[in-house]
Design a protein around this motif. Structure first.
Motif, short mmCIF file in Angstrom:
data_model
loop_
_atom_site.label_atom_id
_atom_site.label_comp_id
_atom_site.label_asym_id
_atom_site.label_seq_id
_atom_site.Cartn_x
_atom_site.Cartn_y
_atom_site.Cartn_z
N GLY A 221 16.24 -8.85 54.98
CA GLY A 221 17.02 -9.08 53.78
C GLY A 221 16.88 -10.47 53.19
O GLY A 221 17.47 -10.76 52.17
N THR A 223 15.77 -13.57 51.15
CA THR A 223 15.17 -13.64 49.82
C THR A 223 14.51 -14.96 49.49
O THR A 223 13.37 -14.99 49.05
N ALA A 227 10.76 -15.88 48.26
CA ALA A 227 10.60 -16.04 46.83
C ALA A 227 9.90 -17.35 46.50
O ALA A 227 9.12 -17.43 45.56
N THR A 248 12.39 -8.25 48.55
CA THR A 248 13.43 -9.14 48.04
C THR A 248 12.88 -10.09 47.00
O THR A 248 13.52 -10.37 45.99
N ILE A 251 12.66 -8.30 43.67
CA ILE A 251 13.95 -8.14 43.00
C ILE A 251 14.36 -9.45 42.35
O ILE A 251 14.82 -9.49 41.20
N ALA A 252 14.15 -10.56 43.08
CA ALA A 252 14.55 -11.85 42.52
C ALA A 252 13.72 -12.20 41.29
O ALA A 252 14.25 -12.70 40.30
N GLY A 273 16.40 -2.05 45.81
CA GLY A 273 17.64 -2.51 46.41
C GLY A 273 18.26 -1.45 47.29
O GLY A 273 18.78 -1.74 48.37
#
Lengths: 299, 412
Positions: A221, A223, A227, A248, A251-252, A273
Motif C-alpha cells: 500500500g 505510495t 511515486a 499506488t 493512482i497518485a 483502488g
C-alpha cells in the motif's frame, strides 16, 4: 423510597451519541466499499474495458484503450519483494537481538532509535531514495545499467522503512514467550543461540508470521516512495534497474493530474483502488487468522 | 565409573566450544541487523543535512553595479522607485501599482522588488555541504570556468526568508509559509473532528459495549481492519465523498461562497480525520482499559451513574494516555502525503489560506513537488522543507513524551 433503577434520559442520550461515534467507523468501511465498488462498476461497464482483459493483460496504456493491470501489479510485487528482502531478515534479527541478547541499557537506547526510524514520513524516505540510494546504485552497477527511476532503489528504501514495524511486532511476539521455556532449555545445556532458534522462535512463530504479513501489506500500500523514485510510466518488466509504475504510483499520478472526471482513464483509479483495498484487506485477514489459529497459549 | 563419564570430555568440550562460537557469530549478525537500521537512519539525516547548505553560483541578469554606484540596500525609497520605473515595462508597473501603490511601500519591500524583477538572480549551480567545505577551491575553479558571469556564495537554504516567503517558481525565492499555514489549519480541522469522535467511540467500546453482542464485536474488528488500510485508499474515499458527493458543503457553495469545487482545506481535514480515527480509537481504548476496575466499582458503590463514573473518574485517569495517543496520531497525519494529493492539494498557491473553504497546500505536498522537479536547486529547498517537517514532528513527539511523564507521575 422507590429503590428501582430510575431511567435517566441524559444517560440514554449520551449512550446513543457514543454508539454513533463507534458506528462512524462502520460508515467509513461502508463508504470505502460503496464508492470503490460503484465507480469500478462504472469503469467496467464502459465499452472499452473488459474484466478479463483487466486481470490478465499486461499492457496498461489507457490512452489507446489498453487496460491490463498486470504490469502495475507486477511492479508492485517487485518493489514489495525487494522491500521484504531487507525488512524480513533484518527485522527479525533486530527483534531477536533486542529481545534475547540486549542488556536493558542497550535496549533503552536502540528501541527509541528504531521508533524514530518508524516515524519518518514516507515522502522523506522517497526523497532519500531518489537523492541517495539511486546515485549509490548507479555508482555500484554502472550509470548505463541503472535508470534514474528504478524499482530496486524504491524497494530497498521501502524495506528500511518497514524494518522497524516488523521488528517491533516480532519483538512483542518473542517477549510473549514465557521465561520458563527459555530456562528449561538452558537447564538442558543449550546455548543461547540454540534456545532462541529451536525453542523461542518456534513458540512465537504465529506472531512473527503475522508481523511478516503486515509488513507485506504495508509495502503493497505504500505510495510516496514509489511515486518519487520508481518512475511514472507503466512497464511490465522483471529488471529492477528500470523504472516501472506501481498501482499506488499510478493512482497518485492520475489524481494529481488534470483528467476529466468521468473518463475511463479517471475511473480506472477506482478500479485499481478497489484491487489494492482487497489485497491489503485479504492480507490483514490472513495475518489475524494465522495468529488466532496457531497462537500458543501459556498459563 | 568416573572415567567412563568423562572419557570423551575433550571431544565434548570441543563441540561445546564450536557451539559457543556459532552462537557468538550469530549474536554479532543479530546486532548487525539492528545496527543497519540505525546506520540507515543516520545516513538519511546526514544526507538531508548535506543538501541544506552549500555553495551556490548565481548569475544576475542585470548587474546591480550597473544600476547604481551605491549598494542597492542603501538607496532611499525614491531612488529605488526610479530604478523600478526605468527598468520595468509599463504593464508590470501598473500591475504593481494595483497591488499596492509604489509610494506606500516600505524601503525593504521596494528593495525586494528591485532584486526580484530587475536584478533577477538565477542559480546556475548548487553544491552540497560536504564538497563545499572540503573541496572549495575545485568548485570555485569549475564555476569560473563554466559560468564566468556568476558569483559564488555560501548559502543556508533553511533561513528566515525560507520560512516567511510564499511559493515561487524560482528556487532561490521560494518559501514554505503557505505550506506551513496549510498544514496547520488542516491539522486543526482534523483534531476538531477526530478527537471527539475517536474518544467517544473508545469510551463506547470499552465501557458500554458488551463483548457478546455481535454488532459490538463487528465494530471492533472493523476498526482493526481500518487501521491497516493504505492511506491512499482513504484519499480515494475522501475524493469520492468529501470533494465530489458533498462538494456543495465542502466548497462552501451552500454558504454562498464562490468556489467551483470541493478541493478545500475542509475536505482535506475531514479525510485526514478518517485516516487517523482507527489509530486514535485503538490508543484511547488501551488508555481506558488501563484504568483499574476498583476505581469504577468504588464510584458505582457510591451510587454514581455510568456516565458520571466515566466523566469524573475514568476519563481524568486515562487522559494522559489518550492525549499521547492523539499526539502520535496527529504526528502521523502531518507527514501523510498520498491522501492530500488525491483530495487535491494545490502545488502552487501564493495566498495564505483564509478559512476552511480555501485552496490549500501542505508541507509534505511541497516536499513531494520540489523533489520531483528536475533542477538541482529544488532538491536543496526540498531538503530544507524536510528539516522543517522533521523539527515539527520531533517537537510533537517530545511533547507527547513530556505529557506522558508528567501525567503518569500525578496519578500514582
Amino acid at each position: 423510597m422507590n429503590l428501582r433503577k430510575r431511567r435517566r434520559l441524559g444517560e440514554s442520550i449520551i449512550q446513543g451519541f457514543l454508539f454513533v461515534c463507534g458506528a462512524i467507523s462502520i460508515l467509513t468501511t461502508l463508504g470505502i466499499v460503496y464508492e470503490l465498488g460503484k465507480e469500478s462498476l462504472l469503469f467496467f461497464s464502459s465499452p472499452e474495458v473488459s474484466l478479463l482483459d483487466f486481470l490478465t493483460k499486461t499492457t496498461w496504456q489507457p490512452a489507446i484503450g489498453q487496460f491490463g493491470v498486470l504490469s502495475l501489479v507486477n511492479s508492485t510485487l517487485m518493489t514489495t519483494f525487494f522491500a521484504m528482502l531487507i525488512a524480513l531478515p533484518l527485522g527479525l534479527g533486530a527483534a531477536i537481538y533486542l529481545s534475547e541478547y540486549a542488556t536493558p541499557r542497550t535496549r533503552a537506547v536502540l528501541k527509541p532509535t528504531l521508533e524514530i526510524l518508524a516515524g519518518v514520513p514516507t515522502v522523506v524516505c522517497g526523497y532519500f531514495a531518489l537523492t541517495f540510494m539511486t546515485p549509490l546504485l548507479r555508482a555500484i552497477f554502472g550509470a548505463q545499467n541503472v535508470q534514474i527511476y528504478n524499482t530496486l532503489s524504491a524497494g530497498l528504501v521501502m524495506g528500511i522503512m518497514i524494518l522497524p514495524l516488523v521488528s517491533s511486532m516480532s519483538e512483542d511476539a518473542l517477549n510473549a514467550v514465557p521465561r520458563s521455556l527459555r530456562e528449561a532449555a538452558f537447564g538442558l545445556g543449550a546455548t543461547r543461540l540454540e534456545t532462541t532458534v529451536r525453542v523461542v522462535v518456534p513458540a512465537a512463530l504465529s506472531g512473527i508470521i503475522a508481523a511478516f504479513i503486515i509488513g507485506i501489506s504495508r509495502a503493497v500500500g505504500e505510495t510516496m516512495i514509489v511515486a518519487v523514485a520508481a518512475g511514472s510510466g507503466p512497464r511490465f518488466t522483471f529488471n529492477p534497474f528500470l523504472g516501472a509504475e506501481t498501482m499506488t504510483g499510478y493512482i497518485a499520478r492520475i489524481s494529481g493530474g488534470d483528467l476529466a472526471y468521468d473518463t475511463p482513464d479517471y475511473n480506472s483509479i477506482f478500479a485499481i483502488g478497489l484491487l489494492l483495498f482487497l489485497i491489503t484487506l485479504g492480507l490483514n485477514f490472513l495475518s489475524r487468522y494465522l495468529v488466532r489459529k496457531y497462537r500458543e497459549v501459556y498459563e | 565409573m568416573n572415567s567412563e563419564l568423562f572419557s570423551d570430555q575433550s571431544a565434548r568440550s570441543e563441540k561445546l566450544a564450536a557451539r559457543h562460537r556459532t552462537g557468538k557469530g550469530w549474536q554479532r549478525m543479530f546486532f548487525a541487523s539492528t545496527l543497519i537500521a540505525i546506520v540507515a537512519l543516520t545516513v538519511l539525516l546526514l544526507s538531508i543535512l548535506n543538501q541544506t547548505a552549500g555553495l551556490v553560483a548565481s548569475e544576475n541578469k542585470v548587474d546591480p553595479a550597473a544600476l547604481s554606484a551605491q549598494p542597492l540596500e542603501e538607496l532611499s525609497s525614491s531612488q529605488l522607485i526610479t530604478i523600478l520605473q526605468d527598468n520595468l515595462t509599463k504593464l508590470r508597473l501598473r500591475a504593481m501599482e494595483r497591488e499596492k501603490s509604489l509610494a506606500e511601500r516600505s524601503q525593504a519591500d521596494l528593495y525586494d522588488q528591485v532584486i526580484e524583477r530587475v536584478v533577477q538572480p538565477q542559480i546556475v549551480a548548487s553544491y552540497h555541504l560536504l564538497p563545499s567545505v572540503t573541496n572549495r577551491q575545485a568548485i570555485l575553479d569549475e564555476v569560473s570556468r563554466q559560468y564566468p558571469e556568476a558569483h559564488v556564495k555560501f548559502k543556508f537554504w533553511l533561513n528566515a526568508d525560507f520560512l516567511t516567503s510564499s511559493m515561487s517558481s524560482n528556487a532561490e525565492l521560494a518559501g514554505v509559509r503557505t505550506a506551513l499555514f496549510g498544514s496547520l489549519y488542516m491539522i486543526l480541522i482534523t483534531i476538531l473532528f477526530a478527537f471527539p469522535i475517536g474518544v467517544g467511540a473508545a469510551i463506547y467500546l470499552e465501557e458500554y459495549a458488551s463483548n457478546t453482542s455481535r454488532i459490538n464485536r463487528f465494530i471492533q474488528t472493523n476498526i482493526d481492519n481500518l487501521a491497516g488500510v493504505p492511506s491512499i485508499v482513504y484519499g480515494i474515499l475522501g475524493l469520492a465523498i468529501f470533494v465530489r458527493a458533498l462538494g456543495n458543503i465542502t466548497s462552501g457553495a451552500i454558504f454562498g461562497l464562490e468556489n467551483d469545487n470541493g478541493r478545500t482545506l475542509l475536505s482535506a481535514g475531514l479525510t485526514m480525520a478518517l485516516l487517523i480515527l482507527p489509530i486514535l480509537i485503538i490508543n484511547a481504548q488501551e488508555a481506558i482499559r488501563a484504568v483499574p476496575g476498583s476505581l469504577r466499582q468504588a464510584a458505582y458503590g457510591l451510587g454514581a451513574t455510568r456516565w458520571q463514573t466515566i466523566w469524573h473518574h475514568v476519563l481524568p485517569y486515562s487522559l494522559s494516555g489518550i492525549l499521547t495517543g492523539t499526539i502520535l496520531a496527529v504526528s502521523r497525519a502531518i507527514g501523510e502525503t498520498a491522501p492530500l494529493i488525491i483530495v487535491g492539494a494545490s502545488t502552487f498557491i501564493t495566498q495564505d489560506p483564509t478559512g476552511p473553504f480555501s485552496r490549500f497546500t501542505a508541507l509534505p505536498i511541497q516536499i513531494y513537488n520540489w523533489t520531483t522537479r528536475p533542477q538541482d536547486q529544488f532538491r536543496n529547498i526540498a531538503a530544507a522543507a524536510i528539516i522543517v517537517l522533521l523539527i515539527a514532528l520531533l517537537s510533537l513527539n517530545a511533547a507527547a513524551i513530556l505529557l506522558r511523564n508528567r501525567f503518569s507521575r500525578r496519578s500514582t
